[in-house]
Scaffold this active site. Structure first.
Site, PDB file in Angstrom:
ATOM      1  N   LYS A  53      -0.220   1.403 -12.817  1.00  0.00           N
ATOM      2  CA  LYS A  53      -1.525   1.112 -12.216  1.00  0.00           C
ATOM      3  C   LYS A  53      -1.331   0.159 -11.033  1.00  0.00           C
ATOM      4  CE  LYS A  53      -6.052   0.415 -11.874  1.00  0.00           C
ATOM      5  NZ  LYS A  53      -6.919   1.453 -11.277  1.00  0.00           N
ATOM      6  N   CYS A  64      -7.532   1.711  -1.834  1.00  0.00           N
ATOM      7  CA  CYS A  64      -8.485   1.512  -2.928  1.00  0.00           C
ATOM      8  C   CYS A  64      -9.900   1.423  -2.347  1.00  0.00           C
ATOM      9  CB  CYS A  64      -8.182   0.237  -3.711  1.00  0.00           C
ATOM     10  SG  CYS A  64      -9.444  -0.046  -4.979  1.00  0.00           S
TER      11      CYS A  64
END
Ligand code: DHB
Length: 312
Positions: free
Chosen positions: A49, A132
């Protein structure tokens, strides 16, 4: 290793991957327990992650919702902080799979600090996430070419481990061209195309409300919805960069047919996120097996024979 596994053997930036299919930085790869499930699956790599300097709880729920053809998410980078992932890398090193760190800075100094730290760790590759979409008030770095160049200037050459970029989707070839120039100039080793399609809105008509809570419902669209955008980005970058840079294709891979399409477009490996979240870790074996079936039926003996060979 059976003959079957061999035909999907591949490489990213010279690092060997035992098959064409692995997990993506995204769902189910934040904790050691989740990463061990990836180790024990057929995923050909262990991708973490995206991490930040400090641990984060992430955004309010609901923040991940399955949709008929994919998902929308605004997780907000829940992660344990980069130091934990450096420890995980040393614990997972004994397994014979490449380990890929994913880093997401909240500012340029964060990127530098984390790249430096992972250069001195047991990971094989460092994926720098420039895309992101889910941080309130922050835009995606990969859409700002000046800021991207500043980051590259400061993170490339900090060590021997190869560094790649996780890119947002581009919709104008001139943007792919600008990014490709930076990739060449700074000798980036691989790119990952694409991150989720940011800032999309899914509405529940019964509730008369967005389906996720953070950012007033605006989140990253994933899965089958975005496959044509992902294929186009892989293809355009492949044409621009050919074999100078390895490409992870990601966005809507749920079957061997999808993986084969990414291979034709020019991907070296595909990453799977939405299907992994929905189906669990058995998806990696299934998708790779389906891809092997397609390659065999068509008489191909390796993925290299097909890579980028889209016909016109
Ligand atoms: C998150 C989402 C992304 O698409 C990404 O690249 C990194 C983090 C998130 O919200 O956690």
């Amino acid at each position: 290793m059976t003959m079957k596994t061999k035909i999907t053997k591949t490489k990213i930036a010279g690092i060997e991957f035992g098959s064409f299919v692995c997990n993506a930085s995204g769902p189910n790869d934040s904790t050691l327990e989740e990463l061990e499930a990836i180790v024990n699956s057929a995923s050909s790599a262990i991708i973490f992650k995206s991490c930040t300097i400090e641990p984060r709880k992430g955004n309010d729920e609901p923040r991940y919702v399955r949709l008929p053809y994919g998902s929308i998410q605004s997780m907000g980078l829940p992660n344990l902080g980069y130091k934990e992932y450096i420890k995980f890398a040393s614990q997972l090193r004994k397994h014979d799979k490449p380990i890929v760190a994913s880093i997401a800075g909240l500012c340029i100094d964060d990127y530098v600090k984390m790249v430096r730290a992972f250069q001195d760790s047991d990971v094989d590759l460092i994926e720098v996430n420039l895309s992101c979409p889910n941080l309130e008030g922050k835009s995606q770095v990969g859409y700002d070419f000046r800021q991207t160049e500043e980051i590259l200037r400061r993170i490339i050459g900090l060590g021997d481990k190869l560094v790649g970029l996780k890119l947002p989707p581009y919709y104008e070839p001139v943007h792919n061209q600008k990014m490709a120039k930076l990739v060449e100039k700074y000798k980036v080793s691989f790119i990952t195309c694409i991150n989720s399609v940011g800032n999309t809105l899914v509405i529940d008509p019964e509730l008369e409300a967005p389906v996720i809570k953070p950012k007033r419902g605006f989140g990253g669209l994933c899965g089958e919805y975005i496959k044509p955008i992902a294929l186009a980005n892989v293809r355009v970058f492949y044409e621009l960069l050919k074999d100078k840079v390895s490409i992870f294709g990601v966005g809507g891979v749920g079957s061997g047919v999808d993986a084969f399409e990414f291979l034709l477009a020019g991907a070296d490996v595909v990453q799977v996120a939405t299907t992994f979240e929905k189906e669990g870790a058995s998806c990696f074996e299934r998708i790779n097996r389906e891809l092997e079936g397609i390659l065999q039926r068509k008489g191909y003996n390796s993925v290299q024979e097909v890579k980028g060979k889209l016909k016109y």
